[in-house]
Design a protein around this motif. Structure first.
Motif, mmCIF file in Angstrom:
data_model
loop_
_atom_site.group_PDB
_atom_site.id
_atom_site.type_symbol
_atom_site.label_atom_id
_atom_site.label_comp_id
_atom_site.label_asym_id
_atom_site.label_seq_id
_atom_site.Cartn_x
_atom_site.Cartn_y
_atom_site.Cartn_z
ATOM 1 N N ALA A 2 0.789 -1.039 0.070
ATOM 2 C CA ALA A 2 0.239 -0.074 -0.044
ATOM 3 C C ALA A 2 0.853 1.054 -0.037
ATOM 4 N N THR A 3 0.426 2.209 -0.825
ATOM 5 C CA THR A 3 1.160 3.439 -0.690
ATOM 6 C C THR A 3 0.242 4.685 -0.223
ATOM 7 N N THR A 4 0.599 5.355 0.463
ATOM 8 C CA THR A 4 0.031 6.656 0.935
ATOM 9 C C THR A 4 0.464 7.791 0.469
ATOM 10 N N THR A 5 -0.453 8.859 0.187
ATOM 11 C CA THR A 5 -0.299 9.974 -0.164
ATOM 12 C C THR A 5 -0.052 11.077 0.763
ATOM 13 N N PRO A 6 0.646 11.889 0.806
ATOM 14 C CA PRO A 6 1.089 13.000 1.716
ATOM 15 C C PRO A 6 -0.136 13.779 1.961
ATOM 16 N N ARG A 7 -0.682 14.476 2.996
ATOM 17 C CA ARG A 7 -1.631 15.150 3.465
ATOM 18 C C ARG A 7 -1.437 16.466 3.023
ATOM 19 N N ARG A 8 -2.384 17.478 2.615
ATOM 20 C CA ARG A 8 -2.015 18.836 2.364
ATOM 21 C C ARG A 8 -1.874 19.572 3.554
ATOM 22 N N THR A 9 -0.970 20.338 3.248
ATOM 23 C CA THR A 9 -0.891 21.325 4.407
ATOM 24 C C THR A 9 -1.360 22.915 4.171
ATOM 25 N N GLU A 10 -1.337 23.539 5.033
ATOM 26 C CA GLU A 10 -2.055 24.636 4.676
ATOM 27 C C GLU A 10 -1.257 25.578 3.663
ATOM 28 N N ARG A 11 0.107 25.433 3.383
ATOM 29 C CA ARG A 11 0.887 26.064 2.610
ATOM 30 C C ARG A 11 0.702 25.504 1.111
ATOM 31 N N GLU A 12 0.214 24.537 0.981
ATOM 32 C CA GLU A 12 -0.060 23.759 -0.238
ATOM 33 C C GLU A 12 -1.400 23.975 -0.915
#
Length: 53
Positions: A2-12
């Motif tokens: 399984a691969t995970t995608t990074p969560r968005r931060t406020e800066r993105e």
């Protein structure tokens, strides 16, 4: 595997203030949106009641 995608931060997260920075351009776009919206609303109301032939 399984691969995970990074969560968005406020800066993105891109906000509309980051895209269009000039207030005059933002006001012009707002007026344009209102005019386009009124045009489609008028066409709907006109066809609904049959005001213009």
């Amino acid at each position: 595997m399984a691969t995970t995608t990074p969560r968005r931060t406020e800066r993105e997260v891109t906000m509309q203030e980051d895209i269009i920075t000039r207030s005059a351009v933002r006001k012009t776009l707002a007026v344009g949106r209102i005019i386009i919206g009124w045009t489609f609303l008028w066409a709907f109301i006109d066809k609904l009641f049959g005001w213009v032939r």
